[in-house]
Motif scaffolding. Structure first.
Motif, short mmCIF file in Angstrom:
data_model
loop_
_atom_site.label_atom_id
_atom_site.label_comp_id
_atom_site.label_asym_id
_atom_site.label_seq_id
_atom_site.Cartn_x
_atom_site.Cartn_y
_atom_site.Cartn_z
N TYR A 5 -48.84 12.52 -29.13
CA TYR A 5 -50.05 12.68 -28.31
C TYR A 5 -49.74 13.65 -27.19
O TYR A 5 -48.68 13.58 -26.56
CB TYR A 5 -50.48 11.33 -27.71
CG TYR A 5 -50.71 10.26 -28.74
CD1 TYR A 5 -51.98 10.01 -29.25
CD2 TYR A 5 -49.65 9.48 -29.20
CE1 TYR A 5 -52.19 9.03 -30.19
CE2 TYR A 5 -49.86 8.48 -30.15
CZ TYR A 5 -51.12 8.26 -30.64
OH TYR A 5 -51.33 7.29 -31.58
N ARG A 318 -56.26 5.58 -21.85
CA ARG A 318 -56.26 6.79 -22.66
C ARG A 318 -56.10 8.04 -21.80
O ARG A 318 -55.57 9.06 -22.25
CB ARG A 318 -57.52 6.87 -23.51
CG ARG A 318 -57.53 5.82 -24.62
CD ARG A 318 -58.53 6.12 -25.71
NE ARG A 318 -58.53 5.09 -26.74
CZ ARG A 318 -57.67 5.03 -27.75
NH1 ARG A 318 -56.70 5.92 -27.85
NH2 ARG A 318 -57.76 4.07 -28.66
N PHE A 321 -52.08 8.09 -20.90
CA PHE A 321 -51.64 7.49 -22.14
C PHE A 321 -50.15 7.15 -22.14
O PHE A 321 -49.69 6.33 -22.94
CB PHE A 321 -51.96 8.39 -23.33
CG PHE A 321 -52.02 7.65 -24.63
CD1 PHE A 321 -52.95 6.63 -24.80
CD2 PHE A 321 -51.14 7.94 -25.66
CE1 PHE A 321 -53.01 5.92 -26.00
CE2 PHE A 321 -51.20 7.23 -26.85
CZ PHE A 321 -52.13 6.23 -27.02
N ILE A 325 -49.98 3.59 -24.02
CA ILE A 325 -49.53 3.59 -25.41
C ILE A 325 -48.96 2.24 -25.84
O ILE A 325 -49.15 1.79 -26.97
CB ILE A 325 -48.51 4.73 -25.67
CG1 ILE A 325 -48.21 4.84 -27.17
CG2 ILE A 325 -47.26 4.56 -24.84
CD1 ILE A 325 -47.44 6.08 -27.54
#
Length: 365
Positions: A5, A318, A321, A325
């Motif tokens: 990510y 988010r 993150f 996570i």
């Protein structure tokens, strides 16, 4: 598998996820995932001073379904160590000596005993053993004590290939292994009379733990929704069950409500604690409370407040993150899944199926 990510705020995260935990352990090896977690941390002992100097925070944990080793810091700092940390798991050039193994095993045993020196935590572990036949990540003392150095070195070989890699940051590491097939789920069933499992001695103070545990399993596809409903009932000083137990009656300082996971099955738990002379009063509160329909104890306005709280938390996790996570991707279930679509009427229907006095079993210690 590598899952990456992009970083939004210049802070990186790396999580090494070994897909085995308390629920995957066979008799004779209960608690060994947790001990191996401690031992595998030694693969980067030689980097600890440098990690601290670079402001990198690291820790590890074992759940029912997985063991996670994680690292978090500034992009430009963590990237210096990612490959070295990964190589420690894959190459395993330095594991642990027999002396280090024995010392770490003693530490885990002390951690185990600390759990049973807490009346609430210890009794909950014992309820799990008795009524669900499950030991959780803490395991069983005799199994931990009998685990050998030679077995630990052999088991470490599994970490070379059997882990997933999750990263948040501005650089994607190369893929190092194939996708992992998680173990097959085993069925967990409630037993009112109790499974014939050993029960550990738990400290007993001048108070009594009282609670409700579920007779009915919740599948992983519904647990986030039940978790929201439990929050409506019991999370926050303004919640109706908390109000009943603490604010109106002064029975206890705390009131807990959550979903306990065994394998990929989950069960609602509600717990509190009071002085020995008020045990019956606390039991009556629980029985009376869950004899009512959800609509009689949680208003639509309260439901919407708790639902909005969940949606805001997901949005925050988010955006940041590197913090979210562990909650969204690496926990045993995603607590936000399906929340946006859940209506008040859906919540009432789910509550009537799972959170009523016929499906909740009264326990005390």
């Amino acid at each position: 598998m590598v899952k990456h990510y992009d970083s939004k705020v210049g802070i990186s995260y790396m999580g090494l996820v070994y897909p085995y935990g308390g629920a995957t352990e066979l008799p004779g090896y209960r608690g060994i995932s947790h001990l191996m977690e401690h031992l595998m941390c030694k693969t980067y002992d030689d980097l600890r001073c440098e990690l601290r100097s670079s402001g990198i925070v690291t820790n590890a944990y074992t759940s029912n379904l997985k063991t996670v080793f994680w690292f978090k810091g500034l992009d430009e700092e963590l990237i210096k160590f990612q490959q070295k940390l990964l190589d420690g798991f894959v190459e395993q050039n330095k594991l642990w000596t027999k002396e280090e193994f024995e010392a770490e095993k003693k530490t885990v045993i002390q951690e185990y005993k600390d759990c049973f020196n807490d009346q609430l935590i210890g009794s909950i572990y014992n309820f799990g053993r008795k009524h669900y036949g499950e030991f959780g990540p803490i395991g069983l003392l005799i199994d931990i004590e009998s685990f050998t150095y030679e077995e630990s070195i052999e088991m470490a070989k599994n970490y070379k290939v059997n882990f997933d890699l999750y990263t948040v940051g501005n650089k994607l590491l190369n893929e190092t292994n194939e996708d992992i097939n998680l173990y097959e789920n085993h069925e967990v069933l409630f037993n009112e009379q109790g499974y014939p499992n050993p029960i550990d001695k738990v400290i007993k103070e001048d108070k009594t733990v009282v609670g409700l545990i579920s007779k009915k399993v919740i599948g992983i596809d519904r647990v986030s929704k039940i978790d929201l409903i439990i929050g409506c009932i019991n999370q926050g000083l303004e919640s109706p069950l908390y109000q009943e137990i603490r604010e109106k009656r002064g029975l206890s300082y705390y009131s807990y409500g959550y979903c306990e996971g065994y394998s990929k099955s989950f069960f609602p738990f509600f717990f509190s604690c009071t002085t020995n002379d008020r045990v019956d009063e606390l039991k009556n509160v629980y029985v009376d409370f869950f004899s009512k329909d959800l609509k009689d104890i949680v208003s639509k306005e309260r439901f919407e407040v708790c639902k909005q709280n969940k949606k805001i938390k997901e949005k925050m996790n988010r955006i940041l993150f590197h913090d979210g996570i562990n909650i969204i991707e690496l926990s045993d279930y995603n607590p936000y899944e399906g929340i946006s679509e859940l209506s008040y009427d859906d919540a009432i229907e789910l509550s009537s199926e799972y959170l009523n006095k016929d499906n909740l079993f009264l326990v005390s210690y």
